[in-house]
Design a protein around this motif. Structure first.
Motif, PDB file in Angstrom:
ATOM      1  N   GLU A 182     -98.047  30.517   7.070  1.00 54.63           N
ATOM      2  CA  GLU A 182     -98.267  31.908   7.397  1.00 54.63           C
ATOM      3  C   GLU A 182     -96.962  32.668   7.262  1.00 54.63           C
ATOM      4  O   GLU A 182     -95.917  32.229   7.718  1.00 54.63           O
ATOM      5  N   ARG A 188    -116.118  29.495   7.943  1.00 53.71           N
ATOM      6  CA  ARG A 188    -115.096  30.532   7.934  1.00 53.71           C
ATOM      7  C   ARG A 188    -113.907  30.040   7.125  1.00 53.71           C
ATOM      8  O   ARG A 188    -113.737  28.832   6.905  1.00 53.71           O
ATOM      9  N   HIS A 214    -109.905  31.381   4.974  1.00 59.02           N
ATOM     10  CA  HIS A 214    -108.812  32.329   4.721  1.00 59.02           C
ATOM     11  C   HIS A 214    -108.443  32.211   3.251  1.00 59.02           C
ATOM     12  O   HIS A 214    -108.429  31.109   2.685  1.00 59.02           O
ATOM     13  N   GLU A 218    -111.990  40.119   7.715  1.00 53.41           N
ATOM     14  CA  GLU A 218    -111.144  40.540   8.820  1.00 53.41           C
ATOM     15  C   GLU A 218    -109.677  40.285   8.490  1.00 53.41           C
ATOM     16  O   GLU A 218    -109.351  39.535   7.566  1.00 53.41           O
ATOM     17  N   ASN A 219    -108.799  40.918   9.275  1.00 53.20           N
ATOM     18  CA  ASN A 219    -107.348  40.706   9.170  1.00 53.20           C
ATOM     19  C   ASN A 219    -106.861  40.854   7.728  1.00 53.20           C
ATOM     20  O   ASN A 219    -106.153  39.992   7.196  1.00 53.20           O
ATOM     21  N   ASP A 257    -109.148  36.962   6.244  1.00 53.98           N
ATOM     22  CA  ASP A 257    -110.055  35.966   6.795  1.00 53.98           C
ATOM     23  C   ASP A 257    -111.472  36.348   6.400  1.00 53.98           C
ATOM     24  O   ASP A 257    -111.808  37.542   6.304  1.00 53.98           O
ATOM     25  N   SER A 308    -115.851  34.985   6.758  1.00 56.20           N
ATOM     26  CA  SER A 308    -116.835  34.089   7.364  1.00 56.20           C
ATOM     27  C   SER A 308    -118.208  34.411   6.798  1.00 56.20           C
ATOM     28  O   SER A 308    -118.475  35.546   6.379  1.00 56.20           O
TER      29      SER A 308
END
Length: 213
Positions: free
Chosen positions: A6, A60, A62, A86-87, A130, A132
């Motif tokens: 990350e 889910r 990334h 998301e994110n 992210d 899902s």
């Protein structure tokens, strides 16, 4: 393959806030006509990590997408069908991070528009987010695959079918034949599940970590 680390943005300027409004400029093309994504943004590599929860029929993941922006734009369009995103963040080569939000969605085609709140200049970037989705029952996208184990019992696994335009129902991407990308895929599997990851490409690395859903 080792998991992507990350990015540490603590040494960079703070991320810009995502746009506060989903109002679209009249000059933006409607998603209903976007059977092909704009060529002003071109991806080159996907780095994907994914985990499946078969009993809940969910998964889910990334994805970090390496891409080049060829014309300044406040928005980026990607193919995404029945996914929660998301994110969302866009990081430039200089470490500058801009946050984004989904501002428009067309579910019939499977395309979304991501708004970053300010024009993004020409350059190379990493688009991270992210995602899902649901594990389906039919032979499309990500679906349940029943098999017989060595003792003759029926078990459940997960398979994928991306033809012709079902990759967008697995992860957010540029799902059209004239855009080719390399990719890395890391699948997290709990060892107690006794599931094995199979692919039509060679396995690069296997680690002893268990997935956490």
């Amino acid at each position: 393959m080792s998991p992507a680390k990350e990015n540490d943005v603590s040494s960079f300027p703070p991320p810009l806030a995502p746009p506060s409004s989903s109002c679209l400029s009249p000059s933006l093309p409607p998603l209903a006509t976007m059977f092909r994504l704009p060529i002003t943004v071109c991806p080159s590599n996907y780095d994907i990590q994914v985990s499946f929860h078969i009993p809940m029929r969910k998964y889910r993941g990334h994805v970090d997408t390496s891409l080049a922006i060829h014309s300044p734009s406040q928005t980026i369009c990607v193919n995404s069908s029945n996914l929660e995103l998301e994110n969302i963040r866009l990081e430039g080569e200089d470490g500058r991070v801009v946050m984004g939000l989904v501002s428009d969605t067309n579910t019939s085609i499977g395309v979304v528009r991501i708004d970053f709140g300010l024009p993004i200049p020409i350059g190379k970037y990493t688009l991270a987010m992210d995602f899902s989705g649901q594990i389906r029952s039919g032979l499309q996208g990500v679906y349940i695959n029943r098999y017989t184990d060595k003792d003759g019992g029926e078990k459940e696994g997960v398979s994928t079918m991306f033809a012709a335009t079902e990759a967008r129902s697995f992860f957010p991407c540029w799902d059209q034949p004239d855009i080719k990308c390399t990719f890395q895929l890391r699948v997290l599997v709990q060892r107690v599940s006794e599931l094995e990851v199979l692919s039509n490409m060679d396995k690069v690395e296997e680690e002893g970590e268990n997935s956490q859903f």
